[in-house]
Design an enzyme around this catalytic site. Structure first.
Site, PDB file in Angstrom:
ATOM      1  N   HIS A  58       0.795  -1.228   0.000  1.00  0.00           N
ATOM      2  CA  HIS A  58       0.000   0.000   0.000  1.00  0.00           C
ATOM      3  C   HIS A  58       0.822   1.269   0.000  1.00  0.00           C
ATOM      4  O   HIS A  58       0.384   2.313  -0.480  1.00  0.00           O
ATOM      5  CB  HIS A  58      -1.048  -0.061   1.115  1.00  0.00           C
ATOM      6  CG  HIS A  58      -2.109  -1.005   0.705  1.00  0.00           C
ATOM      7  ND1 HIS A  58      -2.001  -2.343   0.930  1.00  0.00           N
ATOM      8  CD2 HIS A  58      -3.215  -0.810  -0.046  1.00  0.00           C
ATOM      9  CE1 HIS A  58      -3.024  -2.943   0.365  1.00  0.00           C
ATOM     10  NE2 HIS A  58      -3.779  -2.039  -0.234  1.00  0.00           N
ATOM     11  N   GLU A 112     -10.335 -11.869  -5.167  1.00  0.00           N
ATOM     12  CA  GLU A 112      -8.912 -11.756  -4.854  1.00  0.00           C
ATOM     13  C   GLU A 112      -8.404 -12.945  -4.058  1.00  0.00           C
ATOM     14  O   GLU A 112      -7.255 -12.974  -3.632  1.00  0.00           O
ATOM     15  CB  GLU A 112      -8.611 -10.432  -4.144  1.00  0.00           C
ATOM     16  CG  GLU A 112      -9.519 -10.053  -3.011  1.00  0.00           C
ATOM     17  CD  GLU A 112      -9.236  -8.649  -2.460  1.00  0.00           C
ATOM     18  OE1 GLU A 112      -8.275  -7.984  -2.890  1.00  0.00           O
ATOM     19  OE2 GLU A 112      -9.990  -8.223  -1.567  1.00  0.00           O
ATOM     20  N   ASP A 166      -3.915  -9.040  -4.435  1.00  0.00           N
ATOM     21  CA  ASP A 166      -4.047 -10.142  -3.488  1.00  0.00           C
ATOM     22  C   ASP A 166      -4.182 -11.479  -4.206  1.00  0.00           C
ATOM     23  O   ASP A 166      -3.693 -12.495  -3.724  1.00  0.00           O
ATOM     24  CB  ASP A 166      -5.255  -9.910  -2.565  1.00  0.00           C
ATOM     25  CG  ASP A 166      -4.891  -8.966  -1.439  1.00  0.00           C
ATOM     26  OD1 ASP A 166      -3.840  -9.177  -0.804  1.00  0.00           O
ATOM     27  OD2 ASP A 166      -5.634  -8.001  -1.202  1.00  0.00           O
ATOM     28  N   CYS A 171      -9.349  -4.240 -10.776  1.00  0.00           N
ATOM     29  CA  CYS A 171      -8.948  -3.032 -10.052  1.00  0.00           C
ATOM     30  C   CYS A 171      -7.593  -3.200  -9.380  1.00  0.00           C
ATOM     31  O   CYS A 171      -7.083  -2.279  -8.749  1.00  0.00           O
ATOM     32  CB  CYS A 171     -10.001  -2.615  -9.030  1.00  0.00           C
ATOM     33  SG  CYS A 171     -10.218  -3.816  -7.714  1.00  0.00           S
TER      34      CYS A 171
HETATM   35  C1  PEP Z   1      -6.148  -6.025  -4.828  1.00  0.00           C
HETATM   36  O1  PEP Z   1      -5.890  -6.828  -3.934  1.00  0.00           O
HETATM   37  O2  PEP Z   1      -5.812  -6.193  -6.023  1.00  0.00           O
HETATM   38  C2  PEP Z   1      -6.839  -4.768  -4.512  1.00  0.00           C
HETATM   39  C3  PEP Z   1      -7.211  -3.928  -5.455  1.00  0.00           C
HETATM   40  O3  PEP Z   1      -7.051  -4.497  -3.195  1.00  0.00           O
HETATM   41  P1  PEP Z   1      -5.923  -3.938  -2.221  1.00  0.00           P
HETATM   42  O4  PEP Z   1      -4.705  -3.582  -3.042  1.00  0.00           O
HETATM   43  O5  PEP Z   1      -6.495  -2.750  -1.544  1.00  0.00           O
HETATM   44  O6  PEP Z   1      -5.672  -5.088  -1.300  1.00  0.00           O
HETATM   45 MG    MG Z   2      -6.884  -6.653  -2.051  1.00  0.00          MG
END
Ligand code: PEP
Ligand code: MG
Length: 590
Positions: A192, A442, A466, A513
């Site tokens: 993140h 995911e 994920d 996403c």
């Molecule tokens: C993902 O896991 O691809 C996702 C978009 O969620 P995050 O990155 O917030 O875990």
């Molecule tokens: Mg995720």
């Protein structure tokens, strides 16, 4: 000049002064002296050594008087010996007289050199001595600089941050005017911290392993966020090269930006939607500024940043209302909380919540994350679900659930949504009864059996960050296994294809996403797999749109067919890079 190789996580270039963000957040300015000042800097150094020794002796006396700390006495003897060491003195004095470094900068450089040499010897005894050297460095610097320290909040010049690690909240709260890039020892491309760096257009390289001890505050650094390289104290020729690259990159981005509002239809007219992933209310304007079509992922856990209390229903509602009002007629997909793993695991401590489930887990990525956390804290789920339902009355809101691993979880949340909608109805509060409810795909168990979720969900969004982590069993934030973290792994592509195909068969919208959708390497492949909705980091929207416009759907399908024939991520990536060079000759910037 030294070149270090890490993981490129946020594109762009930055050239500037390093600022080491240590535990004390102190910075040693790279100050040069004139010939006339050499003697006085020698004296400052000798005086600092004497002051440090006398401080240590005082401390030693105190410890001797206190029986509990008696075993520390020999450590202090060792520190005094190091402070008297002839070669250390020679090293520092040489840097003052030959390099014309100020005493503090010479001390910092010299001790960093020893620390680095010790850490490379692979000897555990020496490795433990590194903290002694840190201690000595701190003492000398305190003696030379007094208590004067600069901290991040008082920056009045542009710097490049260098740290062992940066949390997502530190990255989110960086003063963008003064911090122009960063480099860290640890981290991965889809952690993140990296995601926020991209959203904030902060060039960054992570996973450099030892950068926080290799670099000293005041060093000149180049961050090459495209190739994952940092250059320490570059020579003039290298600086020139990078100034040119930075200017070319800037021009490339300006030209993409000028085309951002052209719709992303393929050359044969297939309509593709490119929306934005956002994490903060203040990013909402970047959605339309970058030519995005709504919000495909609103990561609401970031609403918790900087808050000392758990956000209540009204706080959630106001944030969503702001997004919906700013994007009339556009879809805004709000994801319920995904706390846990690398996301704000400190919240419980900071907010005084008494469930220690997040703090003490041995394996938080597989633990009480997201929807599982909600199951333990139904009041949090209720507040957020109500706020999202209320926002749905104001525009086109979708509610999305993260980290779903089985059907029962969706059933449970759907019950809560229905119950809260009924409650709102009784209270006379507006909501959209047809608000679509969907899930993130995911976790492999869901991707494999996606047909089992079709009757329960109105839409699906593939979270490749994920999905990659859980399918290949590789931590998305761990630089030691970053070479295995490859979304191009054929297993991931197969799962994505399975979900897109099922969505087509059942007439349910599917988007991607995860960061794969923001990576131009994969744009044409995903398009060819049948994807009609990309949700990407706002700065990447113009590039992804341009790529989509450059090809026909049958051509993209051919790319997907060929990619499916390869057996390794390496072959697939190399094939996709060749494809990209054909359709986007400027790709070398990425
Ligand atoms: C993902 O896991 O691809 C996702 C978009 O969620 P995050 O990155 O917030 O875990
Ligand atoms: Mg995720």
């Amino acid at each position: 000049m030294e070149i270090l190789k890490g993981i490129a996580v946020s594109p762009g270039f930055a050239i500037g002064e390093a600022f080491i963000l240590g535990s004390e957040e102190s910075v040693i300015p790279r100050r040069f002296i004139s010939v006339d000042e050499i003697d006085s800097e020698f004296e400052r150094f000798h005086a600092a050594v004497e002051k440090a020794k006398s401080d240590i002796r005082d401390l030693q006396e105190k410890v001797k008087a206190d029986e509990i700390g008696y075993e520390a006495v020999p450590i202090f003897d060792a520190h005094i010996m190091i402070l008297a060491d002839k070669s250390l003195h020679e090293e520092v004095l040489n840097r003052i007289s030959k390099n014309r470094f100020s005493a503090e900068y010479a001390v910092s450089r010299s001790l960093r050199k020893y620390e680095k040499a010790f850490s490379k010897m692979g000897d555990s005894y020496l490795a433990q001595r590194i903290s002694d050297l840190h201690d000595i460095e701190r003492r000398l610097l305190r003696a030379l600089l007094g208590e004067r320290k600069e901290d991040l909040k008082q920056l009045n010049r542009q710097v490049i941050l260098v740290a062992h690690d940066l949390t997502p909240s530190q990255t989110a709260s960086m003063d963008r005017e003064h911090v122009i890039g960063f480099a860290t020892d640890v981290g991965g491309k889809t952690g993140h911290t990296a995601i926020i760096a991209r959203a904030r257009e902060l060039p960054a390289v992570v996973g450099l392993e030892t950068v926080s001890s290799d670099v000293s505050s005041g060093d000149t650094l180049i961050i090459d966020g495209n190739r994952g390289i940092i250059v320490v104290n570059p020579d003039e020729k290298t600086l020139d090269t990078y100034r040119r690259l930075a200017s070319d990159f800037h021009n490339f981005e300006v030209s993409l930006f000028s085309e951002k509002d052209i719709p992303s239809d393929t050359t044969d007219g297939r309509k593709i939607r490119v929306s934005a992933n956002i994490e903060f209310p203040n990013e909402i304007e970047s959605v339309t500024n970058m030519g995005g079509d709504g919000v495909g992922l609103y990561r609401t856990e970031f609403l918790y940043v900087g808050s000392e209390t758990v956000p209540d229903e009204e706080t959630h509602f106001q944030a969503y209302k702001q997004a919906v009002a700013a994007l009339p007629d556009m879809k805004v997909t709000i994801r319920t909380l995904d706390l846990g793993a690398d996301k704000f695991f400190h919240l419980e401590r900071d907010m005084g919540m008494d469930d220690k489930s997040l703090l003490n887990e041995k394996n938080p990525v597989l633990g009480c994350r997201a929807i599982r956390y909600f199951a333990r804290h139904p009041q949090l789920m209720k507040a957020q679900v109500r706020a999202i339902c209320r926002a749905s009355a104001l525009g086109k809101v979708n509610l999305m659930l993260p980290m779903i691993c089985c059907r029962e979880e969706v059933e449970k949340v759907r019950e809560v949504v229905q119950r809260e909608q009924e409650a709102l109805d009784e209270e006379g509060i507006d909501f959209d009864p047809d608000m679509p409810v969907g899930i993130m795909v995911e976790v492999p168990s869901v991707a494999i059996t996606i047909e089992n979720y079709m009757d329960l969900c109105d839409f699906f969004s593939i979270g490749t960050n994920d999905l990659t982590q859980y399918t290949i069993a590789v931590d998305r934030t761990n630089e030691h296994v970053a070479n295995l973290y490859r979304p191009a792994n054929p297993a991931i592509l197969k799962l994505i294809q399975n979900v897109i195909k099922a969505g087509e068969d059942y007439g349910k919208p599917v988007s991607v996403c995860g960061e794969m959708a923001s990576d131009p390497t994969f744009t044409l492949l995903l398009l060819g797999m049948g994807l009609k909705h990309f949700s990407v980091s706002p700065p990447l929207i113009p590039e992804v749109k341009k790529l989509i416009r450059s090809i026909s759907y049958p051509e993209a399908q051919e790319i997907a067919r060929e990619a499916a024939g390869y057996k390794t991520a390496r072959e697939i990536t190399s094939f996709l890079h060749n494809v990209l060079r054909k359709y986007q000759p400027d790709w070398s910037f990425n």
